[in-house]
Design an enzyme around this catalytic site. Structure first.
Site, short mmCIF file in Angstrom:
data_model
loop_
_atom_site.label_atom_id
_atom_site.label_comp_id
_atom_site.label_asym_id
_atom_site.label_seq_id
_atom_site.Cartn_x
_atom_site.Cartn_y
_atom_site.Cartn_z
N GLU A 11 -17.05 -17.54 24.90
CA GLU A 11 -17.07 -16.77 23.52
C GLU A 11 -18.76 -15.95 24.00
OE1 GLU A 11 -16.48 -18.84 20.19
OE2 GLU A 11 -14.01 -19.12 20.67
N GLU B 101 -8.54 -21.21 24.24
CA GLU B 101 -8.92 -22.80 22.88
C GLU B 101 -7.75 -22.33 21.84
OE1 GLU B 101 -12.58 -22.53 21.57
OE2 GLU B 101 -13.39 -22.62 23.43
O1 IFM Z 1 -16.20 -25.62 18.22
C1 IFM Z 1 -15.92 -23.72 18.24
C2 IFM Z 1 -15.46 -23.64 19.82
O2 IFM Z 1 -17.58 -24.08 20.03
C3 IFM Z 1 -16.06 -22.26 20.47
N1 IFM Z 1 -14.59 -21.72 19.50
C4 IFM Z 1 -14.11 -21.94 18.65
C5 IFM Z 1 -14.35 -23.51 17.99
C6 IFM Z 1 -13.53 -23.61 16.77
O3 IFM Z 1 -14.29 -23.17 15.47
#
Ligand code: IFM
Length: 470
Positions: A169, A371
């Protein structure tokens, strides 16, 4: 239009867990680990963290990884992505820290032993504090230091690890730390945020260059792949958009999505976005040779984190109260379904829409959902008589709907290879700490981080075993 009929995933589709070093390991001062940005902020103002639980905690995985890998395996998860903490692997002189290296060798070996493949990410918002103090991603020193850290990691683990990622990210730090001012150091400067974004792009590309070089010389195994992970968000606007609304969509998409997609497929940043930025006085700190560095940024595959779409409309003003140029305002969709704990919209179809955009615009790119997940504050309230948390009413539909849209995208040609659920085991979430729980496995903070399966775990086990999205 729905995804109901698409309930079967390919046999070779993989399921895994997504996590990160700073959110799981704990041991924040052990093994010669340096202070990172989260430790710095926690030390400076612990009240900024929910229930005053700072970066020190993780979820105790540093001490329990054998048990955690066994749990992943039991749930039918064949892979897990975590991150090496830069602040653990390297010392303040930029040399390998042997204690940190030994920890990760043990962690990776335990995963192999349990039948779980570790995908390694090199950066998860966790710059060593001393480099941040020297300018962070706005300084060439930090960018070079990241490249040499990546090189050291490839050299140390190059024969062990098959799947590498440079960043998770990379849009988040520019936005949270430098544009919206919500994370330390709380800056509200659009132009600085873009310079940070540019610095991260150079760092990513230098790391990919080092990876290619070390693979060519045999230091990195020949079957290894490198990628980048971003939280891509399909941009939407109102149903009857004006020209200005569509322009807001173009720039939102350009800054958050195409910036990274062009970098990792073409080795360059999107020309239309850079032009518009320049027209508004936002220029990058370009040095001679940067184009050649960015050209090295082309990856083997991509991770797509998906939580929510971005809904935007034309900005109400050209310049905000901090003097920043405005490109888009949020658009509140009247039909939005919200996860109130997180304040994020739940829109499973977004994963399909973005998958199909990638299929159309970047047809050679292979990817996986790196994710996806739901963090719920009331999780603990839903406890059954036998003590397990019954989260089936919300966690199962959330994952099921997203998986069905993924199945539909694959049926229509998307090159999606797998799915990693965020967390799987509850973990520490930045400022929110343990407020919102994501896991199929509970972490009981009142009983020494004890793990306990939630009711949804048996549904997950069934899906990973059959590949049928029941
Ligand atoms: O916890 C975070 C992660 O570090 C990055 N993506 C989103 C997750 C949930 O908020």
């Amino acid at each position: 239009m729905s995804a109901q009929a698409h309930n079967q995933l390919p046999d070779d589709f993989f399921f895994g867990a997504a996590l990160s070093g700073p959110q799981t390991e704990g041991m924040w001062q052990a093994q010669g680990k340096l202070e990172n940005l989260w430790d710095l902020w926690s030390n400076q103002d612990i009240r900024a963290f929910h229930n005053r639980v700072g970066s020190y905690a993780g979820n105790d995985m540093g001490a329990r990884y054998e048990q955690d890998f066994a749990l992943f395996h039991d749930l039918g998860l064949s892979s897990c992505r975590t991150s090496i903490q830069w602040s653990r692997l390297m010392d303040a002189d930029g040399q390998l820290n042997p204690e940190g290296a030994a920890f990760y060798h043990k962690l990776f070996a335990a995963a192999r032993e349990a039948g779980v493949e570790v995908f390694v990410n090199l950066y998860h918002f966790d710059m060593p504090a001393y480099l941040f103090r020297r300018g962070g991603w706005e300084s060439r020193e930090a960018i070079e230091a990241y490249a040499s850290y990546a090189r050291a990691a490839f050299a140390e683990f190059g024969q062990e690890i098959e799947h590498w990622f440079t960043f998770n990210e990379p849009i988040v730090e520019p936005e949270q730390r430098y544009e919206h001012g919500t994370w330390y150091p709380f800056v509200r400067d659009f132009a600085r945020a873009r310079c940070v974004q540019y610095g991260i792009s150079l760092a990513h590309s230098l790391a990919v260059g080092a990876f290619r070089e070390l693979q060519a010389s045999g230091v990195v195994r020949p079957d290894a792949k490198i990628g980048l992970i971003n939280c891509f968000a399909p941009p939407y606007t109102r149903e009857d958009p004006s020209e200005a609304d569509l322009e807001a969509v173009r720039m939102t998409d350009g800054l958050c999505n195409r910036w990274w997609l062009d970098l990792v497929t073409k080795g360059a940043l999107p020309a239309d976005v850079m032009e518009t930025l320049a027209e508004r006085g936002v220029t990058m700190p370009v040095r001679p040779g940067d184009d050649a560095i960015l050209a090295q940024g082309v990856v083997d595959w991509l991770g797509f984190n998906y939580y929510q779409p971005r809904r935007v409309q034309a900005p109400a003003q050209d310049i905000d109260e901090y003097g920043n140029p405005c490109f888009a305002d949020p658009y509140v969709w009247k039909d939005a379904v919200m996860n109130k704990s997180r304040g994020w919209e739940i829109y499973p179809k977004g994963i399909y829409d973005f998958a199909m955009t990638m299929t159309r615009d970047y047809p050679d790119l292979e990817w996986f959902v790196s994710e996806n997940g739901i963090g719920i504050e009331e999780d603990r309230a839903a406890r059954t008589a036998d003590g397990a948390i019954d989260d089936t009413a919300y966690r199962v539909p959330f994952v099921r709907d997203h998986l069905r849209w993924i199945a539909r995208a694959i049926d229509e040609g998307a090159r999606c290879r797998g799915y990693h659920y965020w967390g799987v085991i509850d973990c520490w979430s930045w400022n929110n700490a343990y407020k919102n729980r994501y896991g199929f496995v509970e972490v009981d903070l009142t009983h020494d981080y004890e793990r306990r399966l939630k009711a949804s775990a048996s549904w997950l086990r069934e899906v990973t075993a059959t590949h049928v999205i029941a």
